[in-house]
Design a protein around this motif. Structure first.
Motif, PDB file in Angstrom:
ATOM      1  N   PHE A  98       0.831  -1.196   0.000  1.00 17.17           N
ATOM      2  CA  PHE A  98       0.000   0.000   0.000  1.00 17.17           C
ATOM      3  C   PHE A  98       0.866   1.247   0.000  1.00 17.17           C
ATOM      4  O   PHE A  98       1.931   1.268   0.601  1.00 17.17           O
ATOM      5  N   GLU A 129       0.333   5.843  -0.340  1.00 13.89           N
ATOM      6  CA  GLU A 129      -0.631   6.938  -0.294  1.00 13.89           C
ATOM      7  C   GLU A 129      -0.855   7.448  -1.705  1.00 13.89           C
ATOM      8  O   GLU A 129       0.107   7.528  -2.470  1.00 13.89           O
ATOM      9  N   LEU A 158      -4.333   5.925  -0.079  1.00 12.81           N
ATOM     10  CA  LEU A 158      -4.798   4.574   0.178  1.00 12.81           C
ATOM     11  C   LEU A 158      -6.035   4.239  -0.654  1.00 12.81           C
ATOM     12  O   LEU A 158      -6.287   3.083  -0.970  1.00 12.81           O
ATOM     13  N   ARG A 159      -6.784   5.261  -1.031  1.00 12.39           N
ATOM     14  CA  ARG A 159      -8.004   5.056  -1.824  1.00 12.39           C
ATOM     15  C   ARG A 159      -8.036   5.998  -3.019  1.00 12.39           C
ATOM     16  O   ARG A 159      -7.485   7.092  -2.974  1.00 12.39           O
ATOM     17  N   ASP A 160      -8.720   5.563  -4.081  1.00 14.17           N
ATOM     18  CA  ASP A 160      -8.853   6.421  -5.261  1.00 14.17           C
ATOM     19  C   ASP A 160     -10.022   7.379  -5.084  1.00 14.17           C
ATOM     20  O   ASP A 160     -10.666   7.417  -4.028  1.00 14.17           O
ATOM     21  N   ASP A 211     -12.931   7.270  -6.147  1.00 11.70           N
ATOM     22  CA  ASP A 211     -14.214   6.595  -5.945  1.00 11.70           C
ATOM     23  C   ASP A 211     -14.273   5.828  -4.632  1.00 11.70           C
ATOM     24  O   ASP A 211     -15.265   5.163  -4.348  1.00 11.70           O
ATOM     25  N   GLY A 212     -13.190   5.866  -3.856  1.00 15.79           N
ATOM     26  CA  GLY A 212     -13.165   5.181  -2.571  1.00 15.79           C
ATOM     27  C   GLY A 212     -12.626   3.757  -2.639  1.00 15.79           C
ATOM     28  O   GLY A 212     -12.604   3.057  -1.624  1.00 15.79           O
ATOM     29  N   ASN A 213     -12.170   3.322  -3.811  1.00 21.14           N
ATOM     30  CA  ASN A 213     -11.611   1.976  -3.938  1.00 21.14           C
ATOM     31  C   ASN A 213     -10.235   1.912  -3.292  1.00 21.14           C
ATOM     32  O   ASN A 213      -9.429   2.831  -3.439  1.00 21.14           O
ATOM     33  N   LEU A 214      -9.962   0.814  -2.598  1.00 20.85           N
ATOM     34  CA  LEU A 214      -8.668   0.593  -1.970  1.00 20.85           C
ATOM     35  C   LEU A 214      -7.620   0.349  -3.041  1.00 20.85           C
ATOM     36  O   LEU A 214      -7.843  -0.426  -3.969  1.00 20.85           O
ATOM     37  N   LEU A 215      -6.477   1.014  -2.939  1.00 22.37           N
ATOM     38  CA  LEU A 215      -5.399   0.885  -3.918  1.00 22.37           C
ATOM     39  C   LEU A 215      -4.241   0.100  -3.321  1.00 22.37           C
ATOM     40  O   LEU A 215      -3.806   0.386  -2.206  1.00 22.37           O
ATOM     41  N   ASP A 231      -4.685   7.737 -10.280  1.00 23.04           N
ATOM     42  CA  ASP A 231      -4.796   7.062  -8.990  1.00 23.04           C
ATOM     43  C   ASP A 231      -3.445   6.867  -8.301  1.00 23.04           C
ATOM     44  O   ASP A 231      -3.376   6.313  -7.218  1.00 23.04           O
TER      45      ASP A 231
END
Length: 70
Positions: A4, A6, A8-10, A12-16, A43
């Protein structure tokens, strides 16, 4: 394993995360190579080298694989 960074999320809120198999295979790149995904460079932080992922997606697109087969 998952790596992981930074953010942490895109947007749309998706975990990256970057996902690796035990043998070191990067699943993210594999998905792009097979044409089962699309890279959104927005992203990623600007300092991340995306060249291998861009190349993987381009090869799938040129080969008309997966989502690029239409």
């Amino acid at each position: 394993y998952f790596e992981f960074v930074e953010p942490l999320r895109d947007r749309d809120g998706n975990l990256l995360a970057t996902v690796y198999l035990r043998d070191g295979t990067q699943v993210n790149k594999l998905v792009l190579e097979q044409g089962f995904g699309h890279l959104d460079s927005r992203d990623f932080p600007e300092d991340v080298d995306l060249s291998s992922l861009v190349s993987a997606e381009r090869a799938a697109r040129d080969g008309r694989l997966g989502v690029w087969s239409r």
